[in-house]
Scaffold this motif. Structure first.
Motif, PDB file in Angstrom:
ATOM      1  N   HIS A 124      65.844  68.114  16.033  1.00 32.90           N
ATOM      2  CA  HIS A 124      65.469  66.983  16.898  1.00 32.90           C
ATOM      3  C   HIS A 124      64.718  65.958  16.058  1.00 32.90           C
ATOM      4  CE1 HIS A 124      66.560  69.326  20.491  1.00 32.90           C
ATOM      5  NE2 HIS A 124      65.968  70.346  19.891  1.00 32.90           N
ATOM      6  N   PRO A 125      65.365  65.378  15.062  1.00 37.68           N
ATOM      7  CA  PRO A 125      64.656  64.452  14.164  1.00 37.68           C
ATOM      8  C   PRO A 125      64.224  63.177  14.884  1.00 37.68           C
ATOM      9  CG  PRO A 125      67.021  64.378  13.757  1.00 37.68           C
ATOM     10  CD  PRO A 125      66.792  65.498  14.732  1.00 37.68           C
ATOM     11  N   THR A 126      63.069  62.674  14.521  1.00 38.55           N
ATOM     12  CA  THR A 126      62.555  61.413  15.038  1.00 38.55           C
ATOM     13  C   THR A 126      62.128  60.544  13.861  1.00 38.55           C
ATOM     14  OG1 THR A 126      60.244  62.143  15.206  1.00 38.55           O
ATOM     15  CG2 THR A 126      61.686  62.606  17.084  1.00 38.55           C
ATOM     16  N   ALA A 127      61.830  59.282  14.163  1.00 39.52           N
ATOM     17  CA  ALA A 127      61.429  58.369  13.099  1.00 39.52           C
ATOM     18  C   ALA A 127      60.055  58.702  12.553  1.00 39.52           C
ATOM     19  CB  ALA A 127      61.453  56.926  13.625  1.00 39.52           C
ATOM     20  N   ASP A 128      59.254  59.377  13.334  1.00 40.76           N
ATOM     21  CA  ASP A 128      57.871  59.671  12.936  1.00 40.76           C
ATOM     22  C   ASP A 128      57.625  61.171  13.058  1.00 40.76           C
ATOM     23  OD1 ASP A 128      55.179  59.764  12.414  1.00 40.76           O
ATOM     24  OD2 ASP A 128      54.570  58.431  14.040  1.00 40.76           O
ATOM     25  N   ARG A 129      57.676  61.869  11.925  1.00 44.22           N
ATOM     26  CA  ARG A 129      57.484  63.318  11.937  1.00 44.22           C
ATOM     27  C   ARG A 129      56.074  63.692  12.389  1.00 44.22           C
ATOM     28  NH1 ARG A 129      59.938  67.498   8.627  1.00 44.22           N
ATOM     29  NH2 ARG A 129      58.602  69.352   8.524  1.00 44.22           N
ATOM     30  N   THR A 130      55.059  62.964  11.894  1.00 40.59           N
ATOM     31  CA  THR A 130      53.674  63.260  12.268  1.00 40.59           C
ATOM     32  C   THR A 130      53.459  63.061  13.761  1.00 40.59           C
ATOM     33  OG1 THR A 130      52.900  62.585  10.077  1.00 40.59           O
ATOM     34  CG2 THR A 130      51.261  62.679  11.845  1.00 40.59           C
ATOM     35  N   GLY A 131      54.017  61.958  14.276  1.00 41.63           N
ATOM     36  CA  GLY A 131      53.892  61.706  15.710  1.00 41.63           C
ATOM     37  C   GLY A 131      54.549  62.780  16.538  1.00 41.63           C
ATOM     38  N   PHE A 132      55.692  63.294  16.093  1.00 45.77           N
ATOM     39  CA  PHE A 132      56.389  64.362  16.810  1.00 45.77           C
ATOM     40  C   PHE A 132      55.557  65.636  16.831  1.00 45.77           C
ATOM     41  CE2 PHE A 132      59.429  67.987  16.533  1.00 45.77           C
ATOM     42  CZ  PHE A 132      59.956  67.889  17.806  1.00 45.77           C
ATOM     43  N   VAL A 133      54.966  65.982  15.692  1.00 47.62           N
ATOM     44  CA  VAL A 133      54.144  67.193  15.604  1.00 47.62           C
ATOM     45  C   VAL A 133      52.924  67.077  16.509  1.00 47.62           C
ATOM     46  CG1 VAL A 133      52.687  68.566  14.071  1.00 47.62           C
ATOM     47  CG2 VAL A 133      54.932  67.797  13.292  1.00 47.62           C
ATOM     48  N   LEU A 134      52.245  65.928  16.451  1.00 45.02           N
ATOM     49  CA  LEU A 134      51.060  65.730  17.295  1.00 45.02           C
ATOM     50  C   LEU A 134      51.427  65.719  18.777  1.00 45.02           C
ATOM     51  CD1 LEU A 134      49.113  62.997  15.272  1.00 45.02           C
ATOM     52  CD2 LEU A 134      48.582  65.434  15.450  1.00 45.02           C
ATOM     53  N   PHE A 135      52.563  65.105  19.091  1.00 43.43           N
ATOM     54  CA  PHE A 135      52.973  65.047  20.494  1.00 43.43           C
ATOM     55  C   PHE A 135      53.246  66.437  21.046  1.00 43.43           C
ATOM     56  CE2 PHE A 135      56.189  65.063  23.766  1.00 43.43           C
ATOM     57  CZ  PHE A 135      55.608  64.233  24.711  1.00 43.43           C
ATOM     58  N   MET A 136      53.969  67.267  20.313  1.00 40.75           N
ATOM     59  CA  MET A 136      54.265  68.612  20.788  1.00 40.75           C
ATOM     60  C   MET A 136      52.986  69.424  20.967  1.00 40.75           C
ATOM     61  SD  MET A 136      57.460  69.077  21.431  1.00 40.75           S
ATOM     62  CE  MET A 136      57.640  70.861  21.413  1.00 40.75           C
ATOM     63  N   GLY A 137      52.024  69.239  20.058  1.00 36.86           N
ATOM     64  CA  GLY A 137      50.745  69.918  20.222  1.00 36.86           C
ATOM     65  C   GLY A 137      50.031  69.473  21.477  1.00 36.86           C
ATOM     66  N   ALA A 138      50.023  68.157  21.737  1.00 31.05           N
ATOM     67  CA  ALA A 138      49.366  67.644  22.946  1.00 31.05           C
ATOM     68  C   ALA A 138      50.078  68.115  24.202  1.00 31.05           C
ATOM     69  CB  ALA A 138      49.324  66.112  22.901  1.00 31.05           C
ATOM     70  N   ALA A 139      51.424  68.132  24.189  1.00 28.37           N
ATOM     71  CA  ALA A 139      52.185  68.549  25.368  1.00 28.37           C
ATOM     72  C   ALA A 139      51.937  70.014  25.712  1.00 28.37           C
ATOM     73  CB  ALA A 139      53.678  68.304  25.135  1.00 28.37           C
ATOM     74  N   MET A 140      51.690  70.842  24.721  1.00 27.04           N
ATOM     75  CA  MET A 140      51.410  72.254  24.962  1.00 27.04           C
ATOM     76  C   MET A 140      49.974  72.488  25.432  1.00 27.04           C
ATOM     77  SD  MET A 140      54.132  73.972  24.454  1.00 27.04           S
ATOM     78  CE  MET A 140      55.748  73.830  23.665  1.00 27.04           C
ATOM     79  N   SER A 141      49.107  71.501  25.280  1.00 27.01           N
ATOM     80  CA  SER A 141      47.678  71.690  25.553  1.00 27.01           C
ATOM     81  C   SER A 141      47.254  71.296  26.961  1.00 27.01           C
ATOM     82  CB  SER A 141      46.846  70.876  24.541  1.00 27.01           C
ATOM     83  OG  SER A 141      47.175  71.204  23.215  1.00 27.01           O
ATOM     84  N   VAL A 142      48.108  70.596  27.695  1.00 28.27           N
ATOM     85  CA  VAL A 142      47.694  69.987  28.949  1.00 28.27           C
ATOM     86  C   VAL A 142      47.550  71.025  30.069  1.00 28.27           C
ATOM     87  CG1 VAL A 142      50.011  69.514  29.796  1.00 28.27           C
ATOM     88  CG2 VAL A 142      48.137  68.016  30.456  1.00 28.27           C
ATOM     89  N   THR A 143      46.617  70.750  30.987  1.00 25.56           N
ATOM     90  CA  THR A 143      46.467  71.493  32.241  1.00 25.56           C
ATOM     91  C   THR A 143      46.435  70.483  33.376  1.00 25.56           C
ATOM     92  OG1 THR A 143      45.216  73.291  31.218  1.00 25.56           O
ATOM     93  CG2 THR A 143      44.978  73.025  33.590  1.00 25.56           C
ATOM     94  N   ALA A 144      47.185  70.739  34.441  1.00 27.13           N
ATOM     95  CA  ALA A 144      47.280  69.781  35.547  1.00 27.13           C
ATOM     96  C   ALA A 144      46.127  69.988  36.523  1.00 27.13           C
ATOM     97  CB  ALA A 144      48.611  69.925  36.263  1.00 27.13           C
ATOM     98  N   PHE A 145      45.140  69.122  36.470  1.00 29.89           N
ATOM     99  CA  PHE A 145      43.965  69.236  37.329  1.00 29.89           C
ATOM    100  C   PHE A 145      44.336  69.183  38.822  1.00 29.89           C
ATOM    101  CE2 PHE A 145      40.347  67.712  39.684  1.00 29.89           C
ATOM    102  CZ  PHE A 145      39.265  68.356  39.118  1.00 29.89           C
ATOM    103  N   PRO A 146      45.134  68.191  39.289  1.00 27.06           N
ATOM    104  CA  PRO A 146      45.415  68.118  40.735  1.00 27.06           C
ATOM    105  C   PRO A 146      46.164  69.336  41.270  1.00 27.06           C
ATOM    106  CG  PRO A 146      45.945  66.044  39.640  1.00 27.06           C
ATOM    107  CD  PRO A 146      45.728  67.060  38.568  1.00 27.06           C
ATOM    108  N   VAL A 147      47.165  69.822  40.532  1.00 29.01           N
ATOM    109  CA  VAL A 147      47.919  70.989  40.994  1.00 29.01           C
ATOM    110  C   VAL A 147      47.041  72.224  41.007  1.00 29.01           C
ATOM    111  CG1 VAL A 147      49.915  72.456  40.542  1.00 29.01           C
ATOM    112  CG2 VAL A 147      50.068  70.001  40.149  1.00 29.01           C
TER     113      VAL A 147
END
Length: 466
Positions: A124-147
């Motif tokens: 899944h190549p993207t133009a920004d490898r660092t941004g992809f790595v940071l994004f996946m880390g952030a996406a795995m870290s989230v917790t949904a407060f309202p739910v």
């Protein structure tokens, strides 16, 4: 906009509203948060089940840009309510355990998500490898407060020690996740504005908290708090959050951060507990009475004004959330679902999905459970806490949509990540019931003073969550 487009748009909105209501009701019957049914509806209306032909007939290409605009408005209103419901008072008495568990439930998932991103980058190549790595880390870290709040309310533990700590952890998790996402947006080459404009966010945030927030509190406590002026309070709040969203979009940081920030400066009753009783001698809950009822409490004029602004703020936030839940967020679910296509998944995609689920579930659970045990919590409460912070819900879907817009995700990976968000949200309620079949009692918790438990309001009325 042509007459045909307008007619089709209205019919599409009517269909979305009715189907979303039914899907949410069905999810409740299955003891799941309504967001599960609504997100599944969006996926099923897309090409996964109906195919491109039927999905395109229901939501033609020339109408989808208008649906996307309404979906973005729904996300902005949702982020406002998330910010408005961010209760720092939850940390009172729970700072040590909540901070430790929150750190564990963010650091480990972020690290594992970053490692997974390195593995997935070649496919899944993207133009920004660092941004992809940071994004996946952030996406795995989230917790949904309202739910999470809705799940705790449905289980009758919203006002217990477990509920307070879980919500405090979720609040910290969300702030850290949004901060990480802001860093991804700032570093991404897809940012819409000049990189130098991003520097304006720091003074802007300071201005919002030091000047705009106090001014908004005074406004909501003024004559507009009376019945005749409640609409003005709502209009000013809507105008403020939209202007704030426009500013952060203009500087290239994405509009969700401006909407969230405006919600965060809204007056709230975060810290009002026993202090209010000591100050006023009044133990009544002022939340259901009219704003003028605060004047009946024997408190100082400043405290009365503060309570009035808090109550008006709660009502305004409730109105915004109510409208959003009925129409705009269902549009967001459908627009997001139209981009999900699971029909063409092959063996490689299924393997990636399994890895994503493994990293998402294990990272949150092990990180939170290990941190909770390190603070002295017994096994069952620690496991319950770890299960609860695995809830991702709509918050995850918002982050995934931003990732798709930034180019950090392609369509295939986006689809797999949406499935992960659904699975981790749906499993929270049943697993919590298995771990704690009954409301946690005092004997289930450590004897140390930092772990008080209060069950006097455990069976109080429910609250909605998305």
């Amino acid at each position: 906009m042509t007459n045909h487009q307008l007619t089709t748009l209205f019919l599409a909105l009517a269909l979305i509203s009715l189907l979303a209501f039914g899907a949410g009701a069905l999810a409740r019957r299955l003891r799941q948060p309504p967001v599960i049914g609504e997100v599944l509806l969006g996926v099923l209306l897309g090409p996964t089940l109906l195919g491109e032909a039927v999905s395109g007939a229901l939501f033609p290409d020339d109408v989808r840009p208008f649906l996307t605009a309404l979906a973005n408005l729904g996300v902005a209103l949702f982020m406002f309510t998330v910010g408005a419901e961010l209760d720092t008072g939850l940390l009172r008495g729970h700072r040590a355990v909540a901070g430790t568990v929150a750190a564990g439930s963010v650091v480990l998932p972020f690290g594992l998500g970053a490692l997974l991103a390195l593995h997935l980058f070649d496919s899944h190549p993207t133009a920004d490898r660092t941004g992809f790595v940071l994004f996946m880390g952030a996406a795995m870290s989230v917790t949904a407060f309202p739910v999470l709040a809705r799940i705790l309310t449905d289980r009758g533990v919203r006002h217990t020690w477990l509920g307070a700590v879980a919500l405090a952890c979720a609040a910290i998790d969300d702030v850290l996740a949004w901060t990480l996402l802001a860093a991804v947006v700032a570093l991404s080459g897809a940012a819409t504005g000049s990189q130098w404009l991003l520097l304006l966010f720091v003074p802007y945030a300071l201005l919002m908290f030091t000047a705009v927030g106090p001014a908004l509190r005074r406004f909501l406590a003024g004559p507009w708090a009376a019945d005749r002026g409640r609409s003005a309070s709502t209009v000013v709040t809507l105008a403020g959050l939209l202007a704030s969203a426009a500013f952060t979009e203009w500087i290239g940081l994405h509009f969700i951060f401006g909407a969230f920030l405006f919600g965060a400066i809204m007056p709230r009753r975060a810290a009002r507990d026993t202090r209010d009783t000591r100050d006023t001698g009044d133990t009544r809950d002022m939340g259901d009475g009219p704003p003028d009822a605060a004047a009946q409490v024997p408190a100082s004029p400043g405290r009365i004004s503060e309570r009035v602004s808090e109550q008006v703020s709660e009502r305004v936030t409730g109105r915004v959330s109510h409208l959003n839940d009925l129409l705009l967020l269902p549009v967001f679910f459908v627009v997001a679902g139209l981009k999900v296509d699971l029909s063409g998944m092959d063996g490689g995609d299924l393997t990636e999905l399994a890895l994503i689920l493994l990293v998402a579930v294990s990272g949150k659970f092990i990180g939170a459970f290990g941190a909770a045990r390190a603070t002295g919590l017994p096994g069952r409460p620690a496991a319950a806490l770890a299960v609860l912070v695995n809830t991702r819900g709509l918050t995850e879907l918002v982050i995934l949509t931003v990732g798709l817009q930034l180019g950090s995700l392609d369509d295939r990976l986006y689809s797999s990540m949406v499935v992960m968000a659904l699975v981790t949200t749906a499993m929270a309620g049943p697993l919590l019931h298995l771990i704690l079949p009954t409301c946690p009692a005092a004997q289930d918790l450590p004897d140390a003073a930092p772990y008080p438990i209060s069950t006097t309001r455990a069976q109080s009325g429910g609250e909605s969550g998305t």
